[in-house]
Design an enzyme around this catalytic site. Structure first.
Site, mmCIF file in Angstrom:
data_model
loop_
_atom_site.group_PDB
_atom_site.id
_atom_site.type_symbol
_atom_site.label_atom_id
_atom_site.label_comp_id
_atom_site.label_asym_id
_atom_site.label_seq_id
_atom_site.Cartn_x
_atom_site.Cartn_y
_atom_site.Cartn_z
ATOM 1 N N GLU A 154 60.048 79.015 101.102
ATOM 2 C CA GLU A 154 61.357 79.661 101.113
ATOM 3 C C GLU A 154 62.418 78.608 100.813
ATOM 4 O O GLU A 154 62.640 77.690 101.602
ATOM 5 C CB GLU A 154 61.635 80.322 102.472
ATOM 6 N N VAL A 155 63.044 78.730 99.665
ATOM 7 C CA VAL A 155 64.118 77.844 99.234
ATOM 8 C C VAL A 155 65.450 78.573 99.440
ATOM 9 O O VAL A 155 65.513 79.795 99.312
ATOM 10 C CB VAL A 155 63.936 77.454 97.751
#
Length: 303
Positions: free
Chosen positions: A272-273
């Protein structure tokens, strides 16, 4: 914080009329053909490219392409990389392609690679979490799935003859999760929306049934070299879930129908960026996705 969505009646799940209104409100914002397919085809000298399905939505045809390393050695384990399960999460798509272009051939003496860089091309073009039927493909990885995107990917991966030892699924958490997608989800299901705190930075979601904390830590350590890791909030949580270690939470991917749970691979994770952070940029987000894949490789090489 609760937010009412402009389509539907509060407390009442959507019917076909509301889903049609939602679909009519969507529009094409970028080109899957130019930004994804052309990049995949440019890899033809480095990789084998296979079409594993075709989606037909709104008079548009979307070929689904997979990338494999040339001259695969069937005695080697395989690393599965997936991106664009949520089409709006751009760095996942671009990170998968960047890894294939710049790094994959460096490791084919140790591993085979199977890469599905953009599982939801209509979502990519409309910058959307759902498919045109208001279905989230990343909650639809199960038998008799209502999402064609998920069914095609599952069938293709399940037919793969190699030994998949690891699977990394590339995602983003964005400000639009709170401004658009969570309110839309609550409206669709006739529920009350409660937004979560968006973590500022990169984090991982492990699988509760096979959490492998040392594996997750190796990936975090690699990513930390190129972008910042999200700190837990005041409740020691990320997106409402208790942290397991720095930058890591766990979900039961199989029960939730997440892409991360589609194989029996012992080592799995979802990235998850946070592309909306003031502390990062588009390229750094892509680099973070690539670093995560390199972290998977580093850990597996040291087993």
């Amino acid at each position: 914080m609760s937010q009412q969505y402009p389509i539907g009646t509060a407390g009442t799940p959507w019917g076909e009329a509301e889903k049609s209104l939602w679909l009519e409100s969507q529009s094409i914002k970028r080109s899957y053909s130019e930004l994804v397919l052309a990049e995949i085809q440019a890899l033809s000298k480095l990789c084998d490219i296979e079409e594993y399905g075709t989606l037909d939505y709104q008079s548009r045809t979307y070929p689904l392409l997979a990338i494999k390393n040339k001259n695969a050695n069937t005695e080697l384990p395989t690393i599965l990389v997936t991106g664009g399960v949520h089409g709006y999460e751009t760095s996942g798509v671009m990170g998968a392609l960047a890894f294939a272009q710049h790094h994959m051939t460096l490791f084919t003496d140790h591993f085979n690679f199977l890469i599905l860089p953009c599982i939801s091309p209509w979502g990519f073009e409309t910058i959307n979490r759902w498919n045109p039927n208001a279905i989230d493909p990343n909650r639809s990885f199960y038998s008799d799935s209502p999402a064609q995107e998920s069914l095609y990917a599952m069938h293709y991966v399940n037919q793969y003859a190699g030994n998949i030892i690891a699977h990394i699924d590339l995602h983003e958490t964005t400000d639009t999760d709170n401004s658009e997608f969570r309110p839309a989800l609550a409206a669709r299901d006739g529920k009350i929306n409660n937004n979560w705190n968006i973590p500022d930075g990169f984090y991982l979601v492990g699988h509760t049934q096979k959490p492998e904390p040392d594996f997750q830590k190796c990936v975090i350590n690699q990513v930390q070299k190129v972008t910042h890791i999200a700190d837990a909030d005041d409740n020691a949580q990320l997106i409402g879930v208790d942290i397991e270690q720095f930058g890591v939470i766990n979900y039961d991917a199989t029960t939730l129908g997440l892409c991360m749970g589609l194989t029996n691979a012992p080592y799995v994770t979802t990235t998850e960026v946070y592309p909306d952070s003031a502390n990062t940029c588009e390229q750094e987000c892509i680099d973070g996705q690539v670093a995560a894949i390199l972290g998977v490789i580093q850990y597996l090489k040291n087993l």
